[in-house]
Scaffold this motif. Structure first.
Motif, mmCIF file in Angstrom:
data_model
loop_
_atom_site.group_PDB
_atom_site.id
_atom_site.type_symbol
_atom_site.label_atom_id
_atom_site.label_comp_id
_atom_site.label_asym_id
_atom_site.label_seq_id
_atom_site.Cartn_x
_atom_site.Cartn_y
_atom_site.Cartn_z
ATOM 1 N N ASP A 382 0.669 -1.234 0.339
ATOM 2 C CA ASP A 382 0.022 0.261 0.087
ATOM 3 C C ASP A 382 1.069 1.329 -0.258
ATOM 4 N N TYR A 385 2.162 3.116 -3.166
ATOM 5 C CA TYR A 385 0.369 4.082 -3.979
ATOM 6 C C TYR A 385 0.703 4.862 -3.684
ATOM 7 N N LYS A 390 4.957 8.368 -5.007
ATOM 8 C CA LYS A 390 4.656 8.108 -6.389
ATOM 9 C C LYS A 390 5.828 8.359 -7.667
#
Length: 481
Positions: A382, A385, A390
């Motif tokens: 997780d 993301y 990023k």
């Protein structure tokens, strides 16, 4: 007109060494970046205060090795030859053109018998502290990876040797978790009172350098090597390094590197690494410490044409697995490796139309495994993301990968002339200390210039508009001096 040059090579001249060194020379930048007198504090206890023969200045010896690493000089013998002829090297050492340079054996003996591992670590940490004090170090995000260094040993001179498999340092913690899970499923816990069975493995050990390890990956030629497990920040400053044999996996060596990072830099918040570090234990340890592990997506290693692992769904509430045909795989056991095993009903698999894409078992039974620390792996997945992470992983090629590229191309770190883990570790630490020192000198000079540019512009601007006006007689245009 042809002019023939004079060839009087015996003429005596008076010269000043300071005038021969360009103002923008790298050694000038390094000399002004840090105070090398701090080295005396690290080596004072290694010399006798009131007895023995006068020593060569230890700062000179360390500076000579810094020159060797900065310019990628292959050996100490070659280094002494270069220093004898190079004005910049002599200026950096504080030696006049007529002074005798220390013999290369003196340098070799000092770094092998006098300057121990603690001395080299103090030099590395001193430069890193200077970088931190000047505000250039940013260890909140750390990039971690490993690179192999060819050992000074012949791959053909190896012997087969049986050694015990090293126990995992987290084995006790994992076994407690396994037994807890087995008790929850009303299974008998594993008995730890009996002495564990000693497992052994066969390795190829070098007769020349037994502490090196065989490295063979992909298209690389098989060789004996060491591996430098390294961590750096966003600006490319090397924060720490841990050297192992070349056959030690990155995930195994990570714990020792992380222990040093955690002790010296508690402000670390995120560790960026490749997929080799995406293991249950590493994920658990970092998340329990309140830190984030950023790793790339790793594709499931399944047979071509078969279902991937993500095609199956694990239901934590009912503690079961649902296959792509909506059949349930029930819990079977938890093995000693920490994986919970789920098995299907053979009657369901026997008549299933997707069996050819699911399992080749002769018993018509699919087995699916989930690690007892799987929730930590899901948290790591997780994290990838998150918006703030990023573009962070893409910076690896500009940070840790560039560090390795520069170390091998510019600083001659492809091959080590030393043998033994202790000597190679000192050699790598000194090389990385030189890289940090060079980067610090350049950043410090750029910072001073960026500070002076507005001041210089203001002086020029003020001088122009306060100077008298001159008018050209013909054109009528005017300008100011």
């Amino acid at each position: 007109m042809l002019v023939k040059a004079k060839k009087d090579r015996t003429q005596v001249e008076f010269l000043c060494l300071e005038e021969f060194i360009p103002a923008e020379h790298l050694l000038r930048k390094i000399d002004s970046a840090v105070d090398f007198c701090h080295i005396y504090d690290f080596v004072e206890d290694l010399y006798c205060k009131d007895n023995g023969r006068p020593s060569i200045d230890p700062v000179v010896l360390i500076k000579m090795v810094l020159i060797q690493h900065l310019y990628g000089i292959s050996s100490l013998r070659k280094l002494v030859e270069e220093v004898q002829m190079n004005c910049a090297y002599r200026w950096f050492l504080g030696y006049l053109m007529t002074e005798q340079i220390p013999h290369f054996t003196t340098i070799s003996y000092a770094f092998k018998h006098r300057f121990n591992e603690n001395t080299i670590a103090c030099i590395f940490n001193w430069i890193l502290n200077e970088i931190n004090d000047m505000g250039y170090l940013d260890p909140e995000v750390v990039f971690v990876d490993g690179t192999h260094i060819k050992a000074n040993a012949n791959i053909k001179k190896v012997v087969k040797k049986s050694i015990p498999v090293a126990a995992k340092h987290y084995e006790k913690q994992l076994m407690d978790e396994i037994n807890k899970d087995r008790e929850e499923h009303k299974k008998k816990p594993f008995d730890d009172t009996k002495p564990p069975k000693i497992e052994e493995k066969i390795i190829n050990e070098s007769t020349t350098d037994p502490e090196s390890g065989v490295f063979h990956k992909g298209e690389h030629k098989k060789c004996l090597a060491y591996e430098a497990h390294t961590a750096c920040d966003k600006k490319g400053y090397i924060v720490d390094v841990h050297v192992t044999a070349g056959n030690v996996h990155d995930s195994v060596a990570f714990d020792d590197l992380y222990d040093k990072l955690k002790e010296n830099h508690p402000e670390i918040q995120t560790i960026v690494a490749d997929s080799a570090y995406n293991t249950p234990y590493i994920a658990k340890r970092l998340i329990d410490d309140g830190k984030d592990l950023l790793v790339p997506y790793r594709r499931p290693m399944t047979k071509q044409g078969f279902f991937k692992k993500y095609d199956f769904s694990y239901d934590e509430y009912f503690d079961c697995v649902v296959c792509p045909n909506n059949k349930v795989l029930h819990y079977s056991t938890t093995n000693r490796e920490g994986y919970k095993e789920f098995k299907s009903n053979p009657n369901d698999c026997k008549i299933c139309g997707f069996r050819y894409k699911c399992t080749e078992s002769k018993e018509f039974q699919k087995q699916y495994t989930v690690h007892v620390w799987h929730e930590y792996l899901e948290q790591v997945s997780d994290i990838r993301y998150a918006i703030k992470y990023k573009d962070l992983y893409a910076q690896r090629k500009e940070t840790i990968e560039r560090v390795f590229a520069d170390a091998k191309e510019k600083y001659a770190m492809r091959y080590t002339p030393y043998r033994g883990l202790a000597q190679v570790t000192n050699w790598v630490r000194l090389k990385f200390a030189c890289m940090n020192l060079k980067k610090l000198a350049i950043h410090k000079l750029e910072g001073e210039l960026s500070f002076l540019y507005p001041f210089h512009f203001f002086q020029i601007f003020n001088h122009i508009f306060k100077s008298p006006t001159l008018v050209t007689p013909k054109s009528g245009f005017f300008f100011r001096l």
